[in-house]
Design an enzyme around this catalytic site. Structure first.
Site, PDB file in Angstrom:
ATOM      1  CB  CYS A   7      47.849  33.504  41.157  1.00 36.62           C
ATOM      2  SG  CYS A   7      47.917  35.253  41.568  1.00 36.62           S
ATOM      3  CB  CYS A  26      44.002  35.848  47.691  1.00 37.73           C
ATOM      4  SG  CYS A  26      44.718  37.189  46.722  1.00 37.73           S
ATOM      5  CB  CYS A  76      42.450  32.711  45.654  1.00 32.41           C
ATOM      6  SG  CYS A  76      42.493  32.443  43.877  1.00 32.41           S
ATOM      7  CB  CYS A 106      33.636  39.400  33.755  1.00 34.10           C
ATOM      8  SG  CYS A 106      34.862  39.993  34.926  1.00 34.10           S
ATOM      9  CB  CYS A 145      34.037  43.218  32.854  1.00 33.39           C
ATOM     10  SG  CYS A 145      34.733  43.382  34.520  1.00 33.39           S
ATOM     11  CB  CYS A 204      33.211  45.824  38.525  1.00 36.06           C
ATOM     12  SG  CYS A 204      32.531  44.352  39.289  1.00 36.06           S
ATOM     13  NE  ARG A 252      28.884  42.013  38.660  1.00 35.48           N
ATOM     14  CZ  ARG A 252      28.379  42.250  37.443  1.00 35.48           C
ATOM     15  NH1 ARG A 252      27.791  41.288  36.790  1.00 35.48           N
ATOM     16  NH2 ARG A 252      28.486  43.442  36.894  1.00 35.48           N
TER      17      ARG A 252
END
Ligand code: SF4
Length: 364
Positions: A54, A58, A61, A98, A130, A190, A262
């Site tokens: 990616c 972040c 991550c 998801c 999702c 979400c 969640r």
């Protein structure tokens, strides 16, 4: 019956968060029972359909290409692979799949078309679908909605102030814009965040202010406890204590009374007793499967054993909202626009992100 409020202040939320624990648990559990069946928990399976590589930074991550972690990247999965995994998830009690892709934002083209086909396929299995694919435009959100998407995940991660300490490649306002684009469709939202990233309790409250201001509030809010992965800028952060987790769940339940709260990343660090306390306090959703994108998660059988022990039942699909209709691409009202949206790129310097990047360069 408690009402949904969109005008919470940070101070009010902090007062809730810092209440004596027994009082906090009792109040949250009471509100939980007013709005939800306390013995029902929604179970989602999280599937990483495109892992690693990616371009974002972040700090939490391991999928960010610029850090050196153990993650093995892979290209976008095929529709057949995803269907096989969805069927497996369904047979083990999940009502929702998801799908996560390590993208900055959705780009119109063959890969997005493939994801739309995955959405159609899973919706036809009568499971909630999702996606979490990064930033989306309104047109892309509409195309996902037509394919039969039930929910779109886009976390706010933290308070607007602390967000800048974790991510420099996009702004908090991009998050809000994506959520806004999803809200223009029938897809549910979400959105939640992560605790344990070195933020202050004020930032946790600030994130809840931002989530509560959304109108309507998100249908689902994941509360993640950071899983500090070696090689990421946040590798040194200490695990979140169960007491912080319980306080965060209680406060989220009280500020977002109708939302499904969640329990997400970090469940492997929690005992069953800790998780039971979270369910009592108002958590009513979990991610199942042995991996949460790339970080460890309890085994599905272990979760089902825990459900049996606690007398919890998995929520049936489409309990909260009717199943979306799938429109085939040839009948679509919203065709690809080939948009090249200009999402922000603040690119301010975050010292620990820079350090992790430098370290990775040496190791690679
Ligand atoms: S959290 Fe998502 S956007 Fe950020 S680096 Fe990881 S995969 Fe990329």
């Amino acid at each position: 019956m408690s009402i949904v409020r969109h005008n919470w202040t940070k101070e009010e939320i902090l007062d809730i968060y810092n209440k004596p624990l027994m009082e906090l648990l009792y109040e949250a559990a009471t509100i939980h029972r007013e709005h939800h069946d306390p013995n029902t928990v929604q179970v989602s399976t999280l599937l990483s359909i495109k892992t690693g590589g990616c371009p974002e930074d972040c700090g939490y991550c391991p999928q960010a290409a610029r850090y050196h972690t153990d993650i093995e990247g892979n290209d976008l999965m095929s529709v057949q692979q995803v269907k096989a995994q969805a069927l497996r998830a369904k047979s083990s009690g999940s009502s929702r799949v998801c799908m996560g892709a390590a993208w900055r934002n959705v780009k119109d083209g063959p890969e997005f078309d493939q994801v739309l086909e995955m959405v159609r396929t899973i919706n036809k299995l009568d499971m909630e679908v999702c996606c979490t694919l990064g930033m989306v435009t309104e047109n892309q959100a509409q195309r996902l909605a037509e394919a039969g998407l039930y929910a779109y995940n886009h976390n706010l991660d933290s308070s607007e102030e602390y967000y800048k300490e974790v991510i420099s490649t996009r702004g908090f306002e991009d998050r809000l814009e994506t959520i806004d684009n999803v809200r223009k469709t029938n897809v549910t939202v979400c959105s939640g965040g992560i605790i344990g990233m070195g933020e202050k309790v004020e930032d946790r409250a600030g994130m809840l202010v931002a989530l509560s201001t959304l109108d309507p509030q998100p249908e689902s809010t994941p509360i993640n406890a950071l899983v500090a992965v070696e090689g990421t800028p946040l590798e040194e952060e200490k695990p979140v204590s169960i007491w912080d987790m319980v306080r965060m769940v209680c406060t989220t339940r009280m500020v977002l009374p109708e939302t499904q709260v969640r329990l997400s990343a970090g469940r492997t660090q929690m005992t069953r007793e800790g998780q039971a306390m979270c369910f009592f306090a108002g958590a009513n959703s979990i991610f199942a499967g042995d991996k949460l994108l790339t970080t460890p998660n309890p085994d599905v059988n272990e979760d089902m054993e825990m459900f049996k022990l606690l007398g919890l039942n998995p929520q049936k699909p489409f309990t909260k909202k009717t199943q979306p209709k799938t429109i085939e691409s040839k009948d679509s009202e919203f065709q690809s626009l080939g948009e090249k949206p200009k999402w922000s790129r603040p690119n301010h310097k975050i010292e620990r992100n820079e350090d992790a990047k430098t370290k990775a360069k040496v190791l690679k």
